[in-house]
Motif scaffolding. Structure first.
Motif, PDB file in Angstrom:
ATOM      1  N   GLU A 100      42.962 -54.026 136.817  1.00 41.92           N
ATOM      2  CA  GLU A 100      43.989 -55.176 136.815  1.00 41.92           C
ATOM      3  C   GLU A 100      43.537 -56.334 135.835  1.00 41.92           C
ATOM      4  O   GLU A 100      43.248 -57.327 136.521  1.00 41.92           O
ATOM      5  N   PRO A 101      43.494 -56.043 134.670  1.00 39.50           N
ATOM      6  CA  PRO A 101      43.148 -57.143 133.782  1.00 39.50           C
ATOM      7  C   PRO A 101      43.933 -58.287 133.729  1.00 39.50           C
ATOM      8  O   PRO A 101      43.431 -59.494 133.295  1.00 39.50           O
ATOM      9  N   ASN A 102      45.101 -58.440 134.300  1.00 38.25           N
ATOM     10  CA  ASN A 102      45.940 -59.647 134.184  1.00 38.25           C
ATOM     11  C   ASN A 102      46.315 -60.399 135.519  1.00 38.25           C
ATOM     12  O   ASN A 102      47.368 -60.932 135.796  1.00 38.25           O
ATOM     13  N   ALA A 103      45.111 -60.033 136.765  1.00 38.93           N
ATOM     14  CA  ALA A 103      45.931 -60.402 138.151  1.00 38.93           C
ATOM     15  C   ALA A 103      44.353 -60.910 138.572  1.00 38.93           C
ATOM     16  O   ALA A 103      43.336 -60.089 138.365  1.00 38.93           O
ATOM     17  N   ARG A 150      41.076 -60.050 130.794  1.00 37.88           N
ATOM     18  CA  ARG A 150      39.855 -59.693 131.754  1.00 37.88           C
ATOM     19  C   ARG A 150      38.960 -60.880 131.734  1.00 37.88           C
ATOM     20  O   ARG A 150      38.539 -61.356 132.988  1.00 37.88           O
ATOM     21  N   ASN A 151      38.803 -61.551 130.691  1.00 34.64           N
ATOM     22  CA  ASN A 151      37.824 -62.733 130.683  1.00 34.64           C
ATOM     23  C   ASN A 151      38.237 -64.029 130.890  1.00 34.64           C
ATOM     24  O   ASN A 151      37.829 -64.852 130.294  1.00 34.64           O
ATOM     25  N   ILE A 152      39.342 -64.104 131.841  1.00 36.67           N
ATOM     26  CA  ILE A 152      39.717 -65.311 131.664  1.00 36.67           C
ATOM     27  C   ILE A 152      39.021 -66.422 132.375  1.00 36.67           C
ATOM     28  O   ILE A 152      39.040 -67.788 131.988  1.00 36.67           O
ATOM     29  N   PHE A 153      38.103 -65.935 133.379  1.00 39.53           N
ATOM     30  CA  PHE A 153      37.245 -67.067 133.849  1.00 39.53           C
ATOM     31  C   PHE A 153      36.258 -67.605 132.916  1.00 39.53           C
ATOM     32  O   PHE A 153      35.923 -69.032 133.036  1.00 39.53           O
ATOM     33  N   ASP A 154      35.597 -66.957 131.900  1.00 42.67           N
ATOM     34  CA  ASP A 154      35.057 -67.741 130.886  1.00 42.67           C
ATOM     35  C   ASP A 154      35.847 -68.855 130.364  1.00 42.67           C
ATOM     36  O   ASP A 154      35.451 -69.857 130.117  1.00 42.67           O
ATOM     37  N   GLU A 165      28.405 -68.080 142.007  1.00 41.41           N
ATOM     38  CA  GLU A 165      28.433 -69.213 140.900  1.00 41.41           C
ATOM     39  C   GLU A 165      29.675 -69.182 140.073  1.00 41.41           C
ATOM     40  O   GLU A 165      29.543 -70.017 139.001  1.00 41.41           O
ATOM     41  N   GLY A 166      30.393 -67.964 140.261  1.00 40.39           N
ATOM     42  CA  GLY A 166      31.733 -67.810 139.215  1.00 40.39           C
ATOM     43  C   GLY A 166      31.397 -67.418 137.992  1.00 40.39           C
ATOM     44  O   GLY A 166      31.916 -67.369 136.946  1.00 40.39           O
ATOM     45  N   VAL A 167      30.500 -66.527 138.037  1.00 36.00           N
ATOM     46  CA  VAL A 167      30.228 -65.395 137.022  1.00 36.00           C
ATOM     47  C   VAL A 167      31.244 -63.997 137.106  1.00 36.00           C
ATOM     48  O   VAL A 167      30.727 -63.083 137.494  1.00 36.00           O
ATOM     49  N   LEU A 168      32.286 -64.315 136.769  1.00 31.58           N
ATOM     50  CA  LEU A 168      33.479 -63.638 137.142  1.00 31.58           C
ATOM     51  C   LEU A 168      34.226 -62.904 136.087  1.00 31.58           C
ATOM     52  O   LEU A 168      34.345 -63.376 135.045  1.00 31.58           O
ATOM     53  N   MET A 169      34.763 -61.754 136.367  1.00 32.51           N
ATOM     54  CA  MET A 169      35.757 -60.969 135.223  1.00 32.51           C
ATOM     55  C   MET A 169      36.622 -60.335 136.120  1.00 32.51           C
ATOM     56  O   MET A 169      36.556 -59.787 137.194  1.00 32.51           O
ATOM     57  N   VAL A 194      46.046 -67.218 124.113  1.00 34.34           N
ATOM     58  CA  VAL A 194      45.289 -66.162 124.730  1.00 34.34           C
ATOM     59  C   VAL A 194      45.707 -64.518 124.472  1.00 34.34           C
ATOM     60  O   VAL A 194      47.047 -64.691 124.074  1.00 34.34           O
ATOM     61  N   GLU A 195      45.096 -63.723 124.538  1.00 31.43           N
ATOM     62  CA  GLU A 195      45.400 -62.157 124.533  1.00 31.43           C
ATOM     63  C   GLU A 195      46.364 -61.841 125.395  1.00 31.43           C
ATOM     64  O   GLU A 195      46.331 -62.560 126.683  1.00 31.43           O
ATOM     65  N   GLN A 196      47.007 -60.700 125.263  1.00 33.50           N
ATOM     66  CA  GLN A 196      47.661 -59.928 126.337  1.00 33.50           C
ATOM     67  C   GLN A 196      46.800 -59.476 127.628  1.00 33.50           C
ATOM     68  O   GLN A 196      47.298 -59.788 128.601  1.00 33.50           O
ATOM     69  N   VAL A 197      45.635 -58.784 127.071  1.00 32.37           N
ATOM     70  CA  VAL A 197      44.807 -58.447 128.086  1.00 32.37           C
ATOM     71  C   VAL A 197      43.804 -59.580 128.605  1.00 32.37           C
ATOM     72  O   VAL A 197      43.042 -60.043 127.368  1.00 32.37           O
TER      73      VAL A 197
END
Ligand code: ADP
Ligand code: MG
Length: 474
Positions: free
Chosen positions: A38-41, A215-219, A29-33, A210-213
């Motif tokens: 690897e917070p930026n990949a 991780r929560n990009i999918f949100d 469903e795309g509940v992703l993080m 957006v922030e440097q880190v």
């Protein structure tokens, strides 16, 4: 309230099966993080942590939280336009809190120059817990309102489907069908789209700051996706990009990397660590521009804990929302006890009370993002140390809310499956758009339920403490 899923929780094998299905459904469903490693990949991603089972929420309190949200939208918007109120309320705070002081200086500077921005967009999330401290039925009490970078509307839009599946796997189709639809992504995007449209340039873009880190990009991508679906271009930039490639033209239109920006959606800029000198300069440039900022700096200041505390003073809401007695009553009913620690007799008295009864209070600095509040013995020690110094004005005191714990499983990658005693926090998303003096949109955009183990007093999903959840109305 406790014990909603007791029968299910006894069946260990079924719980294991359901947890496996839950994790796969979350990925589906795309509940992703992104991962901590690897917070930026996005080469390898995981699921955002969530509860195995939805949590019980009293339906009367859920409805109350929805019913007051448009009032909170109007209130935040009113505060953001009230220079005198912000100035008076934050006067003591900015003497001791450098971050709030810097934001406030930019606020004054843009007002002095005259606002180029004429369209205003607010996206906020008002957070609540269900207080069982007093005898009788639980009460809805506001924890805080987030007026900048309020997150998890995207992933919350996808979490219900996961819990629906879990309940079905556990043989509870009837219960599954009772989970409410929830789509904050769509609601947030419709606010951004409205602001973009009123800005009035079809070639201009929406910029997610957006922030440097990340991780929560999918949100964030969930909201972004809704905008692309409406044929609105979205770019993702950092403060540094704005510093290096941002400029204003004579009409103070904002250009970044050659593209005109209609709306700046901040998912950054809410804590001191987001800023170095260049970033402060970038922030000033954005605020001076004609682009719609979500939020503008005045609205960010309206979300400070000091403002929250001042709102609870008798007569204050009446001053801010004249002629709106019903809205005021709805808002006030959600307030917990809040106390100023400003220098003076009132502050001395409450500081002494809190030192004598530390477990009745939470001590909060002017910070966002979780993990900053002080409780119990630590509260007592800190307050004892600063009680005679102006430093204490950088905090507020709040009555501690006492929710009823319930048993659940918190599903996290690489964590063993074990039951925890948990408490939940309900957030309601509000979206509004103002053009000049006229409110042209005022909506409730959906909800977010976050749950954590009782031993964690503080911290949200991004802080790695709370997990995503879905309300099950009882
Ligand atoms: P932040 O801006 O850091 O998110 P919050 O005011 O939301 O600050 O506090 C962080 C967390 O601390 C909340 O999510 C909640 O779990 C807990 N908390 C805050 N205020 C209270 C309170 N009055 N009573 C009980 N818990 C609280
Ligand atoms: Mg919070």
């Amino acid at each position: 309230m406790a014990g909603l899923w007791d029968a299910v929780l006894r069946g260990e094998a079924a719980v294991r099966r359901a947890a496996t299905a839950a994790v796969d459904t979350a990925l589906l469903e795309g509940v992703l993080m992104r991962t901590e490693a690897e917070p930026n990949a996005s080469d390898v991603v995981s699921y955002a942590p969530f509860t195995l089972l939805p949590s019980a929420v009293p339906s009367a309190l859920f409805e109350q939280a929805y019913a007051v949200q448009q009032d909170f939208n109007v209130l935040v918007d009113a505060i953001s336009q009230n220079k005198e109120f912000l100035e008076r309320t934050l006067a003591s705070t900015i003497k001791v809190d450098d971050f709030t002081a810097r934001l406030f200086r930019i606020h004054l500077q843009v007002l002095e120059e005259g606002l180029a921005q004429s369209v205003f967009l607010g996206i906020n999330r008002s957070d609540y817990m269900f207080d069982c401290g007093a005898p009788g039925v639980p009460a809805l009490k506001q924890i805080e309102i987030n007026t900048i970078a309020a997150s998890f509307g995207g992933l919350a839009s996808r979490t219900t489907a996961v819990h629906r599946r879990v309940l079905k796997v556990l043989g509870m189709s009837e219960e599954a069908s009772r989970l409410l639809p929830n789509n904050p992504s769509e609601g947030l995007a419709s606010g951004i789209a409205k602001a973009w449209e009123l800005y009035g340039s079809r070639s201009a873009v929406v910029m997610f700051l957006v922030e440097q880190v990340q991780r929560n990009i999918f949100d964030q991508r969930c909201v972004e996706n809704e905008l692309w679906n409406r044929n609105i271009r979205v770019i993702r930039k950092r403060f540094r990009d704005v510093f290096e490639k941002g400029s204003l033209d004579d009409a103070r239109r904002l250009f970044v990397d050659g593209q005109e920006v209609a709306v700046v959606y901040y998912r950054e800029g809410y804590v001191p660590k987001n800023y170095d000198q260049q970033n402060w300069e970038a922030r000033l440039l954005l605020e001076r521009s004609r682009a719609v900022k979500c939020p503008d700096i005045a609205t960010q200041l309206a979300g400070t804990k000091k403002v929250q505390q001042e709102l609870s003073r008798p007569g204050m809401l009446e001053k801010l929302l004249p002629g709106r007695a019903e809205a005021i009553a709805r808002i006030r009913a959600t307030f917990a006890g809040l106390y100023s620690l400003d220098v003076g007799e009132e502050g001395d008295k409450i500081a002494a009370t809190a030192i004598a009864n530390p477990d009745r209070f939470v001590l909060k600095p002017q910070r966002e993002g979780g993990g900053n509040n002080l409780y119990g013995e630590e509260l007592r020690q800190v307050l004892e140390k600063i009680k005679d110094s102006p430093e204490r004005t950088s905090y507020i005191l709040m009555d501690k809310i006492q929710p009823q714990p319930a048993t659940n499983y918190l599903l996290r990658a690489h964590s063993p499956l074990k039951a925890s005693e948990c408490i939940s926090e309900l957030g309601i998303f509000g979206v509004y758009v103002r053009q000049g003096k006229e409110l042209v949109m005022n909506e409730v955009a959906g909800h977010l339920l976050r749950t954590k183990a009782v031993e964690h007093a503080d911290g949200g999903v991004a802080a790695g403490v709370a997990v995503l959840d879905t309300p099950y109305l009882v």
